[in-house]
Design a protein around this motif. Structure first.
Motif, short mmCIF file in Angstrom:
data_model
loop_
_atom_site.label_atom_id
_atom_site.label_comp_id
_atom_site.label_asym_id
_atom_site.label_seq_id
_atom_site.Cartn_x
_atom_site.Cartn_y
_atom_site.Cartn_z
N UNK A 248 2.24 11.45 3.16
CA UNK A 248 1.20 10.46 3.47
C UNK A 248 1.83 9.12 3.82
N UNK B 289 -6.44 10.52 -4.50
CA UNK B 289 -5.37 11.50 -4.67
C UNK B 289 -4.84 11.49 -6.10
N UNK B 290 -4.76 10.28 -6.66
CA UNK B 290 -4.21 10.17 -8.01
C UNK B 290 -5.03 10.95 -9.02
N UNK C 238 -5.39 6.73 -1.95
CA UNK C 238 -4.37 6.96 -2.96
C UNK C 238 -5.01 7.13 -4.33
N UNK C 239 -6.06 6.35 -4.60
CA UNK C 239 -6.75 6.50 -5.89
C UNK C 239 -7.41 7.87 -6.00
N UNK D 177 2.18 1.85 -3.31
CA UNK D 177 1.05 2.26 -4.15
C UNK D 177 0.79 3.75 -3.98
N UNK D 178 0.82 4.23 -2.72
CA UNK D 178 0.58 5.66 -2.49
C UNK D 178 1.65 6.49 -3.21
N UNK E 139 -5.56 2.47 0.03
CA UNK E 139 -5.63 2.29 -1.42
C UNK E 139 -6.69 3.23 -2.01
N UNK F 21 3.25 5.67 -5.89
CA UNK F 21 3.01 5.65 -7.33
C UNK F 21 1.87 6.58 -7.71
N UNK F 22 0.92 6.77 -6.80
CA UNK F 22 -0.22 7.62 -7.13
C UNK F 22 0.17 9.08 -7.19
N UNK F 23 1.35 9.43 -6.69
CA UNK F 23 1.83 10.80 -6.85
C UNK F 23 2.57 10.97 -8.16
N UNK F 24 2.42 10.06 -9.08
CA UNK F 24 3.09 10.02 -10.38
C UNK F 24 4.56 9.61 -10.21
N UNK G 74 0.83 -1.20 0.00
CA UNK G 74 0.00 0.00 0.00
C UNK G 74 0.87 1.25 0.00
#
Lengths: 128, 544
Positions: A71, B199-200, B196-197, A42-43, B193, A45-48, A39
């Motif tokens: 985060x 936020x993405x 994060x989605x 994953x966080x 998760x 990666x979600x920031x690009x 997780x």
């Protein structure tokens, strides 16, 4: 990089889910930790995804999104605390019930079979 | 002097509600308790700890009343922590809904703590400190205006609840505790998760900002946003005990000690509250392509929860499990109102939330009082020794049962009537009416069955080992407090309903939230993210 990261997260998550579905507390705790790692990545990666980019404003050049890092930091701290607690709880449960199965008793045995003669079910005090 | 205090209070009200329990908890840890010190003076410390805790909770109740009073005017009170502006700074937002939930928390907490000081707080260590930490988590979760902070406060209240659950120890509690903790940790991973989605696709986690940005999403981003909404629905559904995710609740609540279970009655409502915040406030009507992401799921699952909960109550083999299943069932009724996605039903649901929390907390305490008088049978639903105070406890049981089942003129009836009335004309009306009415009927059957077994199926020869007289007035008074609250809710139904109506209307007014939280200019966004500094960042660079 995207493919590597995505498959990596997916693989770790799959392992985590497999471990969490085991019957003993130790694999379950391991699974929870693995899930935490997956997780956290994953966080990130979600920031690009950026390579060679600073999260702090220094000099020129591209800047990585700093918020996911904050985060993740929080999530790691909370993950540590909860993992520590669940290990302690699993140990204590093992001590109370005489079994490290997550159900508190070995499969095929009724709950509380071990000391059923000495203490009424569900009310064994244990030594504090 | 008074002016200074009230100005200070108005300025810092949201954060003070979170800080009060924390400071109290730290103070309680400094005082220590009898188990940690031993020897002389320990009892005194215990007593002072209980007094401090009680005083803090009473002050908290007073503050919560003030919060509701302030929020009822319709102003949004936004508190920027560290004065960092939203959306990147963390904000606490006080609106009518959050003020109401904080008040509900304290309305439950005061009698429960009063009950716990009657003996339960001495059966383990640091009960009061953990109780305060739990309150901190609850208040924080209700007041935060930031999704990630919602996660943090969830963890705070969950960690406190893990320890409170095993308070008093016993094998059963540890057994259920492992399940409860592991489930919630897995849910926390899922929560992250989902965050994060969100936020993405939106580049922010401030609830108001997310609500604005979600509406502008199209194509793949909107699909991701919908996915995030459903992931979050799973997480909150687990906390609220929605249908496929409720199996942990009955065993856990039944094995917890009575005051802890009564306090936990509010924890399912945190899940409900989060569903309202996320699926009404963010993924509601104005969310563009991601609007009503949960609509296809929420209502059917809620109705199924209600039905399965009441079936569980019919099949329960102990009174603790019976009340725990009633919790599940009431959550189903509440979420049915939420899932209908109409302001009138949401308002009715909020009223029903208040009622069901109070009634169920009272029933958990009452069940222990009855169990204590039944010898070895405790709260098992089998013929056993007679309860020593059949008239008193029986009447209290009838009162609680009537309100839980929804008999007039008690607020359970009013709440259900509001839900039924407000759902008329909607497509799902037939289902809602059928489920709510039949669930009410089966609740009566289940509680009548329990009452008959406890009060009438008596085996006199088992009653020998029960010396002593009835329950202490102190323990009874906690249950009476819950009954008085129930009655007050029936008498004050009209003002309460006006308040919940206003709260619902306020939730729908996203423009007002945006003005209050983000300021007149609106918030900068980092999406689509290109790695370049925004022009706004340049001046701060030059001033170095």
């Amino acid at each position: 990089m995207e493919f590597l990261l995505a498959t990596g997260i997916g693989f770790v998550t799959a392992c985590a889910i497999y471990l969490m579905l085991r019957g003993r507390t130790f694999p379950v705790v391991l699974g929870l930790s693995l899930l935490g790692y997956a997780v956290n990545v994953f966080i990130f990666a979600m920031g690009r995804l950026w390579s060679n980019a600073q999260p702090i404003l220094v000099g020129d050049g591209p800047v990585a999104d700093p918020l996911p890092q904050a985060l993740v930091l929080t999530a790691i701290v909370i993950g540590f605390a909860t993992t520590g607690f669940v290990i302690e709880l699993a140990l204590r449960s093992r001590h109370e019930s005489g079994s490290d199965h997550v159900d508190g008793h070995e499969p095929g045995h009724a709950p509380g079979y071990r000391s059923a003669a000495t203490a009424p079910a569900g009310k064994s005090g244990g030594q504090a | 002097m008074w002016d200074v205090i009230s100005t200070f209070w108005l300025q810092h009200a949201p954060v003070l509600s979170v800080l009060l329990p924390v400071f109290t908890a730290v103070g309680l840890l400094l005082i220590g308790d009898s188990a940690s010190s031993g020897g002389t003076g320990a009892d005194g410390r215990q007593r002072w700890g209980a007094r401090l805790s009680m005083a803090s909770v009473l002050l908290g109740l007073f503050m919560a009343v003030q919060l509701v009073h302030h929020a009822s005017g319709g102003d949004l009170l936004v508190y920027q922590l560290g004065e960092w502006p939203a959306p990147f700074g963390i904000v606490l937002v006080l609106d009518r809904l959050s003020a109401l939930m904080v008040l509900l928390t304290y309305l439950v907490a005061v009698p429960v703590l009063w009950y716990a000081t009657g003996g339960w707080d001495t059966r383990g260590r640091h009960f009061h400190a953990l109780f305060q930490f739990q309150l901190m988590g609850l208040c924080g979760a209700f007041l935060t205006g930031d999704l990630f902070n919602l996660f943090v406060f969830f963890e705070v209240l969950l960690i406190a609840s893990y320890v409170l659950l095993v308070h008093g120890q016993g094998r059963e509690r540890f057994r259920m505790g492992v399940h409860y903790v592991v489930l919630n940790l897995a849910a926390s991973g899922l929560f992250l998760i989902g965050l994060a989605l969100v936020y993405a696709v939106t580049g922010t986690l401030n609830m108001t900002d997310v609500a604005l940005r979600v509406g502008q999403l199209t194509g793949d981003s909107a699909v991701l946003a919908r996915a995030a909404a459903l992931v979050l629905l799973v997480v909150f559904g687990l906390k609220a005990a929605l249908v496929p995710l409720y199996f942990w609740l009955p065993g856990t609540y039944a094995s917890a000690s009575a005051p802890v279970a009564a306090l936990f009655a509010i924890m399912t409502k945190v899940g409900v509250y989060s569903i309202i915040r996320v699926h009404w406030g963010i993924f509601g009507a104005e969310a563009g392509e991601a609007a009503f992401a949960a609509q296809a799921w929420l209502l059917p699952l809620a109705l199924a929860t209600s039905v399965l909960g009441v079936l569980g109550a019919l099949a329960a083999h102990s009174m603790g499990r019976l009340v725990a299943y009633l919790t599940v069932s009431s959550v189903g009724t509440i979420l049915a109102g939420v899932g209908l996605y109409s302001p009138a039903t949401l308002s009715a649901s909020l009223y029903y939330t208040l009622h069901s929390t109070v009634v169920i907390a009272g029933l958990f305490l009452l069940v222990e009082l009855m169990a204590a008088q039944r010898g070895d049978a405790l709260d098992k639903l089998r013929p056993a020794a007679a309860v020593r105070e059949p008239v008193l406890l029986g009447l209290m049981m009838i009162f609680g049962a009537a309100s839980a089942a929804g008999l007039p003129p008690l607020p359970g009836f009013l709440g259900k009537l509001m839900i039924l009335e407000s759902s008329s004309g909607l497509p799902a009306q037939v289902w809602v009416w059928a489920v709510v009415l039949s669930v009410g009927f089966f609740t009566i059957v289940g509680l009548a069955r329990a009452g008959v077994i406890v009060f009438w199926h008596i085996q006199p020869d088992e009653g020998q080992g029960n010396p002593g007289s009835g329950s202490s007035v102190k323990l009874l008074s906690a249950v009476w407090a819950f009954m008085a609250l129930t009655l007050a809710m029936a008498v004050l139904a009209s003002p309460v309903k006006r308040y919940t109506d206003a709260a619902t209307a306020q939730l729908a007014d996203q423009a007002a939230y945006a003005r209050a939280v983000l300021g007149m200019t609106g918030a900068p966004t980092t999406r689509p993210y290109d790695g370049q500094r925004t022009p706004a960042a340049a001046p701060t660079e030059e001033t170095r």
